[in-house]
Scaffold this motif. Structure first.
Motif, short mmCIF file in Angstrom:
data_model
loop_
_atom_site.label_atom_id
_atom_site.label_comp_id
_atom_site.label_asym_id
_atom_site.label_seq_id
_atom_site.Cartn_x
_atom_site.Cartn_y
_atom_site.Cartn_z
N ASP A 73 34.13 57.62 39.18
CA ASP A 73 35.28 56.71 39.15
C ASP A 73 35.46 56.11 40.55
N PHE A 74 35.31 56.94 41.56
CA PHE A 74 35.14 56.45 42.93
C PHE A 74 34.54 57.57 43.77
N TRP A 75 33.60 57.20 44.64
CA TRP A 75 32.95 58.18 45.53
C TRP A 75 33.39 57.85 46.95
N GLY A 135 26.73 51.79 42.23
CA GLY A 135 27.55 50.78 41.55
C GLY A 135 28.70 50.34 42.45
N ASN A 136 29.61 49.54 41.89
CA ASN A 136 30.74 49.08 42.71
C ASN A 136 31.75 50.18 42.94
N ARG A 137 31.65 51.29 42.19
CA ARG A 137 32.58 52.39 42.40
C ARG A 137 31.95 53.54 43.20
N ASP A 138 30.64 53.52 43.31
CA ASP A 138 29.99 54.58 44.10
C ASP A 138 29.00 54.01 45.12
N LEU A 183 30.45 34.38 38.66
CA LEU A 183 31.70 33.61 38.58
C LEU A 183 32.87 34.39 39.19
N ASP A 184 32.67 35.68 39.40
CA ASP A 184 33.76 36.54 39.90
C ASP A 184 33.78 36.49 41.43
N GLU A 185 34.22 35.34 41.94
CA GLU A 185 34.12 35.13 43.39
C GLU A 185 34.99 36.12 44.19
N ALA A 186 36.18 36.43 43.66
CA ALA A 186 37.07 37.35 44.38
C ALA A 186 36.37 38.70 44.56
N TYR A 187 35.73 39.17 43.49
CA TYR A 187 35.02 40.44 43.59
C TYR A 187 33.85 40.34 44.57
N LEU A 188 33.08 39.26 44.48
CA LEU A 188 31.88 39.16 45.33
C LEU A 188 32.26 39.06 46.82
N ASN A 189 33.40 38.42 47.11
CA ASN A 189 33.87 38.38 48.50
C ASN A 189 34.27 39.77 48.98
N TYR A 190 34.98 40.48 48.11
CA TYR A 190 35.37 41.86 48.42
C TYR A 190 34.11 42.73 48.62
N ARG A 191 33.12 42.52 47.75
CA ARG A 191 31.88 43.32 47.82
C ARG A 191 31.19 43.11 49.16
N GLU A 220 46.63 48.52 45.35
CA GLU A 220 46.92 47.11 45.62
C GLU A 220 46.13 46.17 44.71
N ILE A 221 44.93 46.59 44.30
CA ILE A 221 44.13 45.64 43.50
C ILE A 221 44.07 45.99 42.01
N LYS A 222 44.89 46.98 41.62
CA LYS A 222 44.74 47.45 40.23
C LYS A 222 45.04 46.34 39.19
N ASP A 223 45.88 45.37 39.55
CA ASP A 223 46.22 44.32 38.59
C ASP A 223 45.28 43.12 38.66
N ASP A 224 44.39 43.09 39.65
CA ASP A 224 43.53 41.91 39.83
C ASP A 224 42.70 41.61 38.60
N LYS A 225 42.17 42.69 37.96
CA LYS A 225 41.29 42.47 36.82
C LYS A 225 42.00 41.82 35.65
N LYS A 226 43.32 42.15 35.52
CA LYS A 226 44.09 41.63 34.38
C LYS A 226 44.18 40.11 34.41
N SER A 227 44.12 39.55 35.63
CA SER A 227 44.27 38.09 35.74
C SER A 227 42.94 37.36 35.54
N LYS A 228 41.85 38.12 35.34
CA LYS A 228 40.54 37.47 35.20
C LYS A 228 40.17 37.34 33.72
N SER A 229 39.52 36.24 33.37
CA SER A 229 39.09 36.08 31.98
C SER A 229 37.85 36.95 31.74
N GLY A 262 24.06 47.94 33.96
CA GLY A 262 25.33 48.40 33.37
C GLY A 262 26.45 47.48 33.81
N HIS A 263 27.55 48.07 34.19
CA HIS A 263 28.72 47.44 34.81
C HIS A 263 29.66 46.69 33.87
N THR A 264 29.13 45.87 32.95
CA THR A 264 30.03 45.01 32.18
C THR A 264 30.70 45.73 31.01
O1 LP5 Z 1 34.80 48.75 38.14
P1 LP5 Z 1 35.71 47.84 37.42
O2 LP5 Z 1 35.06 47.27 36.19
O3 LP5 Z 1 37.04 48.46 37.08
O4 LP5 Z 1 36.09 46.61 38.36
C1 LP5 Z 1 35.11 45.96 39.13
C2 LP5 Z 1 35.74 45.31 40.35
N1 LP5 Z 1 36.63 46.25 41.06
C3 LP5 Z 1 36.21 47.04 42.03
C4 LP5 Z 1 37.26 47.86 42.74
C5 LP5 Z 1 36.97 49.35 42.69
O5 LP5 Z 1 36.87 49.79 41.37
C6 LP5 Z 1 38.02 50.19 43.41
C7 LP5 Z 1 38.05 49.84 44.85
C8 LP5 Z 1 38.61 50.88 45.74
C9 LP5 Z 1 38.59 50.37 47.16
C10 LP5 Z 1 37.98 51.26 48.11
C11 LP5 Z 1 37.71 50.60 49.43
C12 LP5 Z 1 37.11 51.53 50.39
C13 LP5 Z 1 36.84 50.85 51.69
C14 LP5 Z 1 35.45 51.10 52.13
C15 LP5 Z 1 35.08 50.36 53.35
C16 LP5 Z 1 33.66 50.55 53.73
O6 LP5 Z 1 35.04 47.15 42.34
C17 LP5 Z 1 36.54 44.10 39.95
C18 LP5 Z 1 35.65 43.17 39.12
C19 LP5 Z 1 35.17 43.92 37.90
O7 LP5 Z 1 34.39 45.02 38.35
C20 LP5 Z 1 34.32 43.10 36.94
O8 LP5 Z 1 33.11 42.68 37.53
O9 LP5 Z 1 36.37 42.01 38.74
O10 LP5 Z 1 36.87 43.43 41.14
C21 LP5 Z 1 38.16 43.39 41.56
O11 LP5 Z 1 39.08 43.53 40.79
C22 LP5 Z 1 38.34 43.11 43.03
C23 LP5 Z 1 39.26 41.94 43.31
O12 LP5 Z 1 38.90 40.80 42.59
C24 LP5 Z 1 39.30 41.60 44.79
C25 LP5 Z 1 39.94 42.64 45.61
C26 LP5 Z 1 40.21 42.21 47.01
C27 LP5 Z 1 40.60 43.43 47.78
C28 LP5 Z 1 40.70 43.19 49.23
C29 LP5 Z 1 40.60 44.49 50.00
C30 LP5 Z 1 39.62 44.37 51.11
C31 LP5 Z 1 39.27 45.70 51.71
C32 LP5 Z 1 38.21 45.51 52.73
C33 LP5 Z 1 37.98 46.49 53.72
C34 LP5 Z 1 38.65 47.73 53.96
#
Ligand code: LP5
Ligand code: MN
Length: 241
Positions: free
Chosen positions: A44-46, A78-81, A121-129, A159-168, A194-196
């Motif tokens: 879920d997160f590492w 993955g994006n969580r580990d 298309l998920d630019e917000a995620y890719l920027n965060y990545r 802080e970002i838990k609601d971000d996904k809800k706003s995405k199509s 995987g992932h999707t």
């Molecule tokens: O996994 P899933 O399907 O639920 O969602 C993913 C994308 N979400 C994520 C977020 C992680 O699950 C949880 C993140 C915990 C943060 C830990 C940070 C540790 C810091 C380490 C520093 C080295 O991956 C989700 C995608 C979705 O897949 C579908 O593809 O949409 O993406 C998001 O929701 C992310 C937002 O769109 C953007 C968030 C911006 C956050 C800005 C914080 C910047 C922090 C930078 C540095 C400390």
């Protein structure tokens, strides 16, 4: 013999039945395989390889038993580990793979990846990545005490838990253009990711040839395992109760 693929289990101490299903798979099925590939989001997160919790230690032990028994194990982050590192690899005997890896499976070349980078298309995620993959940032993060890292992760998650809800749903799926870019680049006609959370086997035409994209399923009410051997390829689900 068979090669096994799993991803998106999202294991955590909070969902014991998922952990039990994973341990059952590791004890009963994985030891009979040619190899096991984990294509990301096992956790879920590492937060770091030095995680002292009994949960983290029990997962590490399960991989160690499997690799000690002679079954090669491969892990794509993955994006969580994405913070799984060399310490985890050393303790488990698992081989860490890069973001995209080409393997040969019973005579057929395939590219393996988690799948998040295909969602162009998920630019917000890719920027965060991009940010959280910066080597210097990861270095700094990994040098903080574990308890501080846990707090940072919890805060950002909150802080970002609601971000996904706003995405199509479309934004959070792969784009066919990027799928074909990656497959062209590696000169393969099979992709596994995987992932999707949309388990499926997609057949399409690429440059006049049949191509396939296999999407692994996420574990929840059901678990998914992709099994490939010389003769067959199938992804089966099983109930988790
Ligand atoms: O996994 P899933 O399907 O639920 O969602 C993913 C994308 N979400 C994520 C977020 C992680 O699950 C949880 C993140 C915990 C943060 C830990 C940070 C540790 C810091 C380490 C520093 C080295 O991956 C989700 C995608 C979705 O897949 C579908 O593809 O949409 O993406 C998001 O929701 C992310 C937002 O769109 C953007 C968030 C911006 C956050 C800005 C914080 C910047 C922090 C930078 C540095 C400390
Ligand atoms: Mn993911």
């Amino acid at each position: 013999m068979t090669t096994l693929f799993i991803s998106d289990l999202h294991l955590s101490p909070n969902v014991p039945k998922l952990n039990q299903a994973f341990f059952h798979f590791m004890r009963k099925e994985a030891p009979k395989a040619d190899a096991l590939y984990v294509l990301g989001d096992l956790f879920d997160f590492w937060t770091g390889d030095d995680d002292p919790s009994p949960f983290a230690r029990s997962i590490i032990e399960a991989f160690k038993q499997l690799t000690d028994s002679g079954v090669p194990c491969y892990f794509t982050r993955g994006n969580r580990d994405f913070l799984v590192g060399k310490g985890f690899a050393k303790e488990t005997g698992v081989t860490l793979l890069g973001d995209e890896t080409v393997v040969e499976l019973y005579g057929q070349k395939a590219v393996l990846l988690h799948g998040d980078t295909l969602c162009t298309l998920d630019e917000a995620y890719l920027n965060y990545r991009k940010k959280v993959h910066l080597p210097w940032l990861q270095w700094l993060f990994n040098h903080l005490p574990f308890s501080v890292r846990e707090k940072i992760v919890a805060k950002i998650k909150g802080e970002i838990k609601d971000d996904k809800k706003s995405k199509s749903l479309d934004i959070m799926d792969v784009t066919q253009a990027e799928v074909e870019n990656v497959m062209h680049h590696h000169r393969v006609s099979l992709m596994i990711h995987g992932h999707t959370h949309r388990p499926n086997i997609h057949h399409f035409n690429m440059d006049g040839h049949e191509a396939r994209r296999i999407v692994l399923g996420d574990w929840g009410y059901y678990g998914y395992v992709l099994r490939i051997n010389e003769k067959s390829l199938s992804q089966d689900s099983f109930p988790i109760d």
